[in-house]
Design an enzyme around this catalytic site. Sequence first.
Site, short mmCIF file in Angstrom:
data_model
loop_
_atom_site.label_atom_id
_atom_site.label_comp_id
_atom_site.label_asym_id
_atom_site.label_seq_id
_atom_site.Cartn_x
_atom_site.Cartn_y
_atom_site.Cartn_z
N ASP A 32 0.85 -1.18 0.00
CA ASP A 32 0.00 0.00 0.00
C ASP A 32 0.89 1.23 0.00
O ASP A 32 2.12 1.11 -0.07
CB ASP A 32 -0.96 0.00 1.20
N HIS A 46 -12.94 -1.11 -7.55
CA HIS A 46 -14.19 -0.36 -7.75
C HIS A 46 -14.04 1.11 -7.37
O HIS A 46 -14.94 1.91 -7.64
CB HIS A 46 -15.37 -1.03 -7.04
N GLY A 52 4.39 1.65 -1.84
CA GLY A 52 4.50 2.04 -3.24
C GLY A 52 3.18 2.51 -3.79
O GLY A 52 2.21 2.70 -3.06
#
Length: 348
Positions: free
Chosen positions: A212, A258, A238
């Site tokens: 993350d 989404h 990252g």
Amino acid sequence: MPEQAAGAMAGDDREDAVLSRMWDFHSGLRMGFMLSAIAEIGIADHLVDGPLSVDELAERTGNNADGLYRVLRAMASKGVFTETSRRVFGLTPLADILRSDTANSLRDVFRLQGKHFMRNAYAEIGYSIRTGLPAFDHVNGEELFAYLARHPEMNELFSGAMGNAAGQTQQSAVEAYDLTGVRKLVDIGGAHGHLLASILARYPDLRGVVFDQPHVVPGAERVLAEAGVLERAELVGGNYLESVPAGGDAYVISHVLHQLSDSEAIAVLTNIRRVMDPAGRVLVIDPLIPEGDVPHPGKFMDITMMALSKGRDRTEAEFVEVFGKAGLRLAGTVGLKSASSVVVAEPA
């Protein structure tokens, strides 16, 4: 003549039923605001040990007893709380979900919905209809995550609400999808590692990566340590739009795609395809929207995506399209007890 009268009455009944249903939809706006207010006050937490009078609840929470009574009475008519005797209220299964200390708690979800920066975005959904752009940016002057970065208290509430919602889905996915034989799993957008912690606890031979943003991923260390799986996990920071960790034979991406436009989703999936094991799998956990008039919670989640981001919830055909553009193909889907599914892709 009697037949005509009966037909007229039947028609009147149908019209009454249609009008009644539309009035219920209209009342739903007020119900949403009441749920947010009552969740913010924390009424359900005060009823854990049994019913209390409105006067006691008002005194404990610093509210007006008459106003609180009228709101709880309305909510009880829909099954959220119950008036056990005059002006005395207790929990129901629906009200129980507003408690802060239950596994199925949605208290923070309803609290978040009531905040001005969120509800104003929903109120301006017409802007998104007209322009195809997020109403959130329009009413708040910046995109969601930039806003949250400048408001730490709201960011904490947002994280809590997302944790409420995602925890149930993720646990359902862990139980529903068999990862036997996977050696290394990479969780893309894994935040604080709750999903990976559950998976590693279930599969003792598996190793994993939480990937993350650099300022987010350190929070996973505590979660993984508390689950007793930190020694089998790696934390990597990252930007998934630029690159992802290599070498996984399974990549999971939960409630991230989404939030992204099709072009962004294709970029992330392409980055995964570029570095994944040739025999690997990509596991997307998102709502899978059915075609036609079939009711599905994901159709309303999609409106949330439209109001708050450039993302969208997708049908199977839409997943096939974005997978194809990323060099992947749909391998199957697994429905979950929650509103989401595991949508499985593999190299084309």
